[in-house]
Design an enzyme around this catalytic site. Structure first.
Site, PDB file in Angstrom:
ATOM      1  N   LEU A 114       0.828  -1.205   0.000  1.00  0.00           N
ATOM      2  CA  LEU A 114       0.000   0.000   0.000  1.00  0.00           C
ATOM      3  C   LEU A 114       0.857   1.247   0.000  1.00  0.00           C
ATOM      4  O   LEU A 114       0.588   2.199  -0.729  1.00  0.00           O
ATOM      5  CB  LEU A 114      -0.910  -0.009   1.228  1.00  0.00           C
ATOM      6  CG  LEU A 114      -2.044  -1.020   1.128  1.00  0.00           C
ATOM      7  CD1 LEU A 114      -2.820  -1.064   2.426  1.00  0.00           C
ATOM      8  CD2 LEU A 114      -2.971  -0.658  -0.024  1.00  0.00           C
ATOM      9  N   ALA A 115       1.905   1.254   0.805  1.00  0.00           N
ATOM     10  CA  ALA A 115       2.731   2.457   0.915  1.00  0.00           C
ATOM     11  C   ALA A 115       3.507   2.694  -0.377  1.00  0.00           C
ATOM     12  O   ALA A 115       3.493   3.797  -0.934  1.00  0.00           O
ATOM     13  CB  ALA A 115       3.684   2.329   2.108  1.00  0.00           C
ATOM     14  N   GLY A 116       4.179   1.671  -0.888  1.00  0.00           N
ATOM     15  CA  GLY A 116       5.029   1.845  -2.056  1.00  0.00           C
ATOM     16  C   GLY A 116       4.229   2.094  -3.327  1.00  0.00           C
ATOM     17  O   GLY A 116       4.567   2.984  -4.123  1.00  0.00           O
TER      18      GLY A 116
ATOM     19  N   ARG B  25      -5.538  -5.129  21.362  1.00  0.00           N
ATOM     20  CA  ARG B  25      -4.883  -6.385  21.020  1.00  0.00           C
ATOM     21  C   ARG B  25      -3.883  -6.859  22.060  1.00  0.00           C
ATOM     22  O   ARG B  25      -3.861  -8.033  22.417  1.00  0.00           O
ATOM     23  CB  ARG B  25      -4.153  -6.216  19.697  1.00  0.00           C
ATOM     24  CG  ARG B  25      -5.117  -5.970  18.589  1.00  0.00           C
ATOM     25  CD  ARG B  25      -4.432  -5.702  17.286  1.00  0.00           C
ATOM     26  NE  ARG B  25      -5.470  -5.635  16.252  1.00  0.00           N
ATOM     27  CZ  ARG B  25      -5.228  -5.368  14.989  1.00  0.00           C
ATOM     28  NH1 ARG B  25      -3.997  -5.134  14.575  1.00  0.00           N
ATOM     29  NH2 ARG B  25      -6.207  -5.333  14.121  1.00  0.00           N
TER      30      ARG B  25
ATOM     31  N   LEU C 142      -3.325   0.123   7.331  1.00  0.00           N
ATOM     32  CA  LEU C 142      -3.696   0.434   5.947  1.00  0.00           C
ATOM     33  C   LEU C 142      -3.797   1.946   5.806  1.00  0.00           C
ATOM     34  O   LEU C 142      -3.330   2.539   4.833  1.00  0.00           O
ATOM     35  CB  LEU C 142      -5.023  -0.239   5.595  1.00  0.00           C
ATOM     36  CG  LEU C 142      -5.058  -1.763   5.756  1.00  0.00           C
ATOM     37  CD1 LEU C 142      -6.401  -2.322   5.313  1.00  0.00           C
ATOM     38  CD2 LEU C 142      -3.940  -2.415   4.943  1.00  0.00           C
TER      39      LEU C 142
HETATM   40  C1  LIG Z   1      -2.964 -11.122   7.897  1.00  0.00           C
HETATM   41  C2  LIG Z   1      -2.874  -9.645   8.091  1.00  0.00           C
HETATM   42  C3  LIG Z   1      -4.028  -8.889   8.196  1.00  0.00           C
HETATM   43  C4  LIG Z   1      -3.956  -7.507   8.360  1.00  0.00           C
HETATM   44  N1  LIG Z   1      -5.126  -6.793   8.466  1.00  0.00           N
HETATM   45  C5  LIG Z   1      -5.067  -5.454   8.588  1.00  0.00           C
HETATM   46  C6  LIG Z   1      -6.266  -4.688   8.640  1.00  0.00           C
HETATM   47  O1  LIG Z   1      -7.373  -5.209   8.583  1.00  0.00           O
HETATM   48  N2  LIG Z   1      -6.157  -3.350   8.759  1.00  0.00           N
HETATM   49  C7  LIG Z   1      -4.952  -2.724   8.816  1.00  0.00           C
HETATM   50  O2  LIG Z   1      -4.929  -1.511   8.892  1.00  0.00           O
HETATM   51  N3  LIG Z   1      -3.803  -3.427   8.759  1.00  0.00           N
HETATM   52  C8  LIG Z   1      -3.821  -4.773   8.653  1.00  0.00           C
HETATM   53  N4  LIG Z   1      -2.652  -5.487   8.593  1.00  0.00           N
HETATM   54  C9  LIG Z   1      -1.372  -4.785   8.560  1.00  0.00           C
HETATM   55  C10 LIG Z   1      -1.109  -4.242   7.165  1.00  0.00           C
HETATM   56  O3  LIG Z   1      -1.578  -5.147   6.204  1.00  0.00           O
HETATM   57  C11 LIG Z   1       0.372  -4.000   6.873  1.00  0.00           C
HETATM   58  O4  LIG Z   1       0.959  -3.335   7.918  1.00  0.00           O
HETATM   59  C12 LIG Z   1       0.533  -3.143   5.639  1.00  0.00           C
HETATM   60  O5  LIG Z   1      -0.202  -3.673   4.570  1.00  0.00           O
HETATM   61  C13 LIG Z   1       1.982  -2.980   5.245  1.00  0.00           C
HETATM   62  O6  LIG Z   1       2.055  -2.312   4.016  1.00  0.00           O
HETATM   63  P1  LIG Z   1       3.431  -1.814   3.432  1.00  0.00           P
HETATM   64  O7  LIG Z   1       3.113  -1.153   2.145  1.00  0.00           O
HETATM   65  O8  LIG Z   1       4.151  -1.032   4.433  1.00  0.00           O
HETATM   66  O9  LIG Z   1       4.295  -3.141   3.192  1.00  0.00           O
HETATM   67  P2  LIG Z   1       4.018  -4.507   2.387  1.00  0.00           P
HETATM   68  O10 LIG Z   1       2.636  -4.615   1.905  1.00  0.00           O
HETATM   69  O11 LIG Z   1       4.568  -5.587   3.237  1.00  0.00           O
HETATM   70  O12 LIG Z   1       4.899  -4.367   1.093  1.00  0.00           O
HETATM   71  C14 LIG Z   1       6.286  -4.510   1.091  1.00  0.00           C
HETATM   72  C15 LIG Z   1       6.770  -4.393  -0.328  1.00  0.00           C
HETATM   73  O13 LIG Z   1       8.171  -4.238  -0.333  1.00  0.00           O
HETATM   74  C16 LIG Z   1       8.755  -5.137  -1.236  1.00  0.00           C
HETATM   75  N5  LIG Z   1      10.090  -5.426  -0.725  1.00  0.00           N
HETATM   76  C17 LIG Z   1      10.454  -5.716   0.551  1.00  0.00           C
HETATM   77  N6  LIG Z   1      11.789  -5.849   0.625  1.00  0.00           N
HETATM   78  C18 LIG Z   1      12.275  -5.641  -0.605  1.00  0.00           C
HETATM   79  C19 LIG Z   1      13.579  -5.638  -1.156  1.00  0.00           C
HETATM   80  N7  LIG Z   1      14.655  -5.867  -0.421  1.00  0.00           N
HETATM   81  N8  LIG Z   1      13.706  -5.397  -2.479  1.00  0.00           N
HETATM   82  C20 LIG Z   1      12.615  -5.162  -3.268  1.00  0.00           C
HETATM   83  N9  LIG Z   1      11.367  -5.140  -2.789  1.00  0.00           N
HETATM   84  C21 LIG Z   1      11.202  -5.367  -1.470  1.00  0.00           C
HETATM   85  C22 LIG Z   1       7.818  -6.301  -1.315  1.00  0.00           C
HETATM   86  O14 LIG Z   1       7.998  -6.988  -2.532  1.00  0.00           O
HETATM   87  C23 LIG Z   1       6.482  -5.577  -1.231  1.00  0.00           C
HETATM   88  O15 LIG Z   1       6.142  -5.105  -2.514  1.00  0.00           O
HETATM   89  C24 LIG Z   1      -2.709  -6.877   8.435  1.00  0.00           C
HETATM   90  C25 LIG Z   1      -1.551  -7.629   8.339  1.00  0.00           C
HETATM   91  C26 LIG Z   1      -1.628  -9.010   8.207  1.00  0.00           C
HETATM   92  C27 LIG Z   1      -0.372  -9.808   8.211  1.00  0.00           C
END
Ligand SMILES: Cc1cc2nc3c(=O)[nH]c(=O)nc-3n(C[C@H](O)[C@H](O)[C@H](O)COP(=O)(O)OP(=O)(O)OC[C@H]3O[C@@H](n4cnc5c(N)ncnc54)[C@H](O)[C@@H]3O)c2cc1C
Ligand code: SF4
Ligand code: FES
Lengths: 248, 663
Positions: free
Chosen positions: B43-45, B337, B469
């Site tokens: 979501l962030a990226g 939690r 999210l």
């Molecule tokens: C089962 C589950 C349910 C959840 N439910 C909720 C919810 O209902 N509500 C809520 O608010 N939050 C929820 N969360 C938390 C939330 O989903 C995450 O905190 C959030 O989606 C993280 O998003 P992000 O964009 O930071 O990272 P991520 O979605 O983890 O994305 C990381 C990205 O970085 C890339 N990446 C990582 N390292 C490298 C590297 N070295 N080189 C290249 N690419 C790399 C990956 O390929 C990926 O594209 C839940 C989490 C889980 C596990």
């Protein structure tokens, strides 16, 4: 339980593949992929090459896992991805055949892992609503009838796994493409670019090497998200509308 | 090192607006000349890459996944918060801000959290415009539900697949920019190092996971959105590939890692079933809105259940202990939690667990089914509904609300939760810690930014449900597009960054050496087996309940395991081919260092706060925070022998620090 696994081994895209047999000891509460982990642990201990397969979430939502189990993409359990299968669906003494998704547009990378970037290409051709960040109106300014929202959601649950393509004798991506088009078309926001979207996504689908749809229906049967072929019927209507009659 | 959070002057509610209105801007013709690297498509990226592309920057975006759509965000279930107050139940930006600060146990920055609450409303608008099919009422307007630990209904959701739908929205926006050529997408490319020139982040080294080829990518700045590090525990609800390496490699290049010990252990996950277990599955928090948590009152009953001689239904009401309702009458099953998780551990540790391993409690829907069944019968005008009819009607309502979760549970456990109580146990779920960033989301390395779960910024010591999210998308859509300008406005005269400078060549060599070193070990144990052992140490000594002695021991064990890893790991194959075992090895090697820092941080923080529970710091069995000594962010500089602590003192000008009480 004692199992014989008949697994497709292929070093890379340039080489020929073949089946190899393995014995593995599994437990009924294991997931199918955990059973493969056990096999890979055995192989690594023997300093042999582990079986490559795609996986990530292991809960049926990321769409990474992609293998044909006993002739069926994701196995024979309805509405289930390979990672959600559990070994209680099998019994001791079973032989299980495991192959990659096979389709013209999904070249094999190694063993069970295939390249599905052709799906990204279809999405880039129009699987979006053109709205820049900051241009949106208030969320409640666009009411959507609940039935339409629900229908859009049903189509939007596609996980992009490609089982529909692997199940189709023609290797067609109609279920995947039509699900995305229908998701957006059911919503008022998606109307504006509807016609262009239909034309462009279908064009790229053909260009990426997917086959033609001949209404076999195998895609729906093996789709782990139970995406309906009604989506395909709708796309056929839209397509006629936008290409033959130039309707927008 | 003096840490400057760069919080703008002014009234809390006006800081962001004023700051945004007065910061330096980069003109459109200059944006075209500036290159930005975004690592990660969660979501962030994805939201950041799409938005920066729309603004006219040249974006290069990387993911180790085969498609941006597979990022771990796809798995989020329950929902996303926003202070829309559509339900007219008293919500406001201030209330969301306050709930988040309090939920985080007063260990986050006021200014960041307020900005987050401000951005929350725009996220919903943006997602709706993209076609995200949120749940709706019959009138066609957006539906809401209340979610874990708050008393208003501000959570927007798309059945149990909110993360999927939001990510597909961001992915479609990203796809549009890729098609336009504004974003160049690199799938299956893993960042293995950060490149700095004159102290500024100017690029990354990646490995093409299909061919093994290393590449040098240069840009004017680097944005990391690489997710959380929960997999340091091996077993967690995170996807198998989630890892800390991008952040950790940056730490090795001087970035600070903040609050590593703040981990969220989620109370409602499916219990471990055996040694082969590879990951744990979350059952959405929303289930606690209707499910009641309990264990048997007596150890005898619990043991009979563990042996499979009794089932939940066999126990009459008076033999059940609804311990959350008993201990926390005001919030009952909806306590935050961390509180719910520790209570489950306490009950299981007393010997009252309800699964074979003893580590599990019930989450029971029998009452909800009755309640809904009766009210549905009433509204349908059924005069004297039979018990079966009530059950049937009630089950239908529960199915409509939680159908997909119940189905998921049944697939995994083989048990039908409509008929018998679910069994749950806490599992590692989310990491509040991450790269230290200032108000601009910039790390202490100029030009290096961190977004989403990868940074530490908004959730303090505990995150509220449905807020990750929100944070990921706020960072990507609405914060970084502005704050990146504070760095880039001074770079408009910097010409294209060359990728063949000595710094780049040296970094590439560093990566090559590291991979060669790993391959050369040629020991006897698999990467996975080391990861599992690390996870066990973490869970045992740095898990739900921590003490000084255990943390010291844990640290020692991790160091020993790391040593053993470098002597005895076995990686099949070669570096110049598709080699998932090598990918894992590099990630586990980094976890083996982060794990140690985690223990060091947990030891330093002698208080209990949020997800961090120190047995030495309690009062009447409840966690006791110590504001006098610990109202700071711990930002760590890595050192093999002794990590160095830098403190950012937290100041609260708008809220009064209170003891969290859910009684
Ligand atoms: C089962 C589950 C349910 C959840 N439910 C909720 C919810 O209902 N509500 C809520 O608010 N939050 C929820 N969360 C938390 C939330 O989903 C995450 O905190 C959030 O989606 C993280 O998003 P992000 O964009 O930071 O990272 P991520 O979605 O983890 O994305 C990381 C990205 O970085 C890339 N990446 C990582 N390292 C490298 C590297 N070295 N080189 C290249 N690419 C790399 C990956 O390929 C990926 O594209 C839940 C989490 C889980 C596990
Ligand atoms: S339509 Fe079904 S089978 Fe095809 S990609 Fe989507 S989820 Fe997979
Ligand atoms: S591993 Fe994610 S769907 Fe199977």
């Amino acid at each position: 339980m004692n199992l014989t696994l008949k697994i497709w081994r292929q070093k890379n895209n340039g080489s020929n593949g073949h089946f190899e047999n393995y014995q593995v000891e599994a437990e009924e509460h294991m997931s199918f992929l955990e059973m493969l982990d056990v096999l890979n642990q055995q192989l690594i201990e023997k300093k042999q090459d582990p079986v490559a397969f795609e996986h990530d979430c292991r809960e049926g939502i990321c769409g990474a896992c992609s293998m044909v189990i006993n002739g069926r993409p994701h196995g024979s359990q309805t509405g289930t991805t390979a990672c959600q299968l559990h070994m209680r669906a099998f019994k001791t003494g079973d032989t299980i055949t495991i192959e990659p998704f096979r389709a013209n547009a999904f070249p094999v990378i190694k063993d069970l892992a295939v390249d599905r970037s052709s799906f990204d290409a279809i999405m880039q051709a129009g699987g979006y609503i053109s709205v820049n960040t900051g241009q949106a109106v208030d969320g409640n300014a666009i009411p959507v009838e609940k039935a339409d929202a629900d229908e859009a959601f049903d189509s939007a649950t596609c996980i992009g796994c490609g089982a529909c393509v692997a199940a189709c004798p023609n290797g067609s991506a109609m279920l995947f493409t039509s699900a995305k088009i229908n998701h957006l078309s059911k919503l008022p926001q998606g109307q504006v670019e509807h016609s262009r979207r239909v034309k462009n996504m279908v064009r790229v689908m053909d260009k990426e090497g997917f086959g033609k749809c001949s209404n076999v229906g195998a895609c729906e049967v093996d789709c782990p998200k139970e995406i309906s072929t009604d989506n395909i019927a709708a796309l056929n209507r839209y397509y006629l509308g936008s290409v033959l009659f130039g309707q927008d | 090192m003096k840490l400057d959070a760069k919080i703008p002057e002014g009234e809390l509610a006006e800081k962001w607006t004023k700051y945004r209105g007065s910061m330096n801007l980069v003109a459109p013709n200059n944006k075209r000349r500036l290159d930005v690297i975004v690592v990660g498509t969660g979501l962030a990226g994805a939201s950041a890459a799409a938005t920066l592309g729309e603004l006219g920057y040249n974006v290069k975006c990387f993911t180790f996944h085969d498609s941006p759509r597979r990022a771990h965000s796809i798995a989020a279930q329950g929902g996303i918060n926003a202070a829309k107050n559509y339900q007219n139940d008293g919500d406001s930006i201030y209330r969301l801000f306050y709930d988040t600060i309090k939920g985080g146990d007063y260990r986050s920055r006021e200014a960041n959290v307020h900005r987050l609450a401000e951005c929350s409303t725009e996220i919903i608008d943006q997602a709706v415009a993209q076609g995200v099919p949120f749940a709706r009422e019959y009138g066609g307007l957006l539906a809401n539900r209340s979610f874990g630990g708050v008393q208003v209904s501000r959570t927007f959701y798309a059945r149990g697949q909110t993360g999927q739908q939001l990510l597909l929205g961001a992915y479609s926006a990203l796809s549009r920019q890729i098609a336009k050529g504004q974003v160049k997408m690199y799938n299956r490319h893993e960042m293995l190092d950060l490149v700095k020139i004159d102290g500024k982040a100017r690029g990354i080294i990646t490995r093409n996971l299909l061919t093994g080829k290393l590449d040098r990518h240069a840009a004017h700045c680097v944005v990391l959105a690489t997710g959380g590090y929960g997999n340091v525990f091996y077993l967690s609800t995170n996807a198998m590939g989630s890892n800390v390496s991008a952040a950790w490699r940056s730490v090795k290049e001087g970035a600070l890692f903040a609050n590593p010990c703040y981990t969220q252990i989620h109370p409602t996950c499916i219990p471990v079933s055996g040694e082969y277990q590879s990951k744990l599955t979350l059952m959405s928090e929303s289930l606690r809105n209707d499910g009641r948590v309990w264990v048997p009152k007596t150890i005898e009953d619990a043991q009979a259940i563990q042996r499979g001689e009794k089932r939940a239904e066999d126990l009459p009401e008076e033999d059940r202990d609804y311990y959350l309702e008993r201990r926390y009458p005001a919030f009952g099953n909806l306590v935050p939690r961390d509180v719910a998780s520790r209570a489950a551990k306490v009950a299981s540790d007393e010997g009252k667990g309800v699964v074979k391993t003893g580590l599990g409690v019930y989450l029971d829907f029998a009452d909800a089914i009755q309640r809904y069944g009766k009210s549905e019968a009433f509204s349908l005008g059924i005069a004297n509904p039979s018990a079966e009819k009530i059950k049937e009607l009630g089950e239908a309502i529960v199915k409509a609300k939680y159908g997909n979760l119940f189905q998921m549970y049944e697939k995994i456990t083989g048990e039908n939760p409509y008929k018998t109580a679910m069994k749950i146990y806490p599992a590692v779920h989310y990491t509040m810690g991450g790269l230290w960033v200032d108000y601009n989301l910039q790390t202490n390395v100029p030009g290096l930014f961190a977004l989403g779960e990868a940074n530490f910024s908004d959730h303090g010591a505990n995150r509220l449900g449905a807020s990750a999210l929100m944070q990921g998308l706020a960072d990507g859509y609405f914060v970084i597009p502005y704050t990146i300008g504070t760095f880039l406005a001074d770079e408009i005269r910097t010409s294209k960054i060359a990728n063949d400078t000595p710094e780049f060549l040296e970094a590439e060599q560093r990566v090559q050496n590291r991979l060669d070193q790993l391959m050369a070990i040629k020991g006897n144990q698999s990467v996975e087996s080391f990861h599992r052992r690390l996870g066990k140490i973490m869970w045992e000594y740095c898990g739900m309940s921590r003490n000084a002695e255990g943390l010291k021991k844990g640290r020692q064990l991790i160091r020993e395991l790391r040593k053993e890893f470098y002597e005895d790991v076995y990686i099949p194959g070669t570096t110049d081919e598709f080699n998932p075992e090598l990918e894992k090895a590099a990630r586990v090697a980094d976890f083996l260092e982060l794990g140690e820092l985690f223990a060091v941080d947990a030891l330093d923080r002698g208080e209990s706060c949020g997800g961090h529970f120190r047995e030495e710091s309690t009062e009447n069995g409840e966690a006791k925070r110590n504001d006098e000594d610990y109202t700071y962010v711990s930002a760590w500089e890595w050192d093999d022998n002794n990590p160095i602590l830098h403190k950012e003192e937290l100041t609260f000008e708008n809220v009064e620090l209170k003891t969290r009480s859910y009684k």
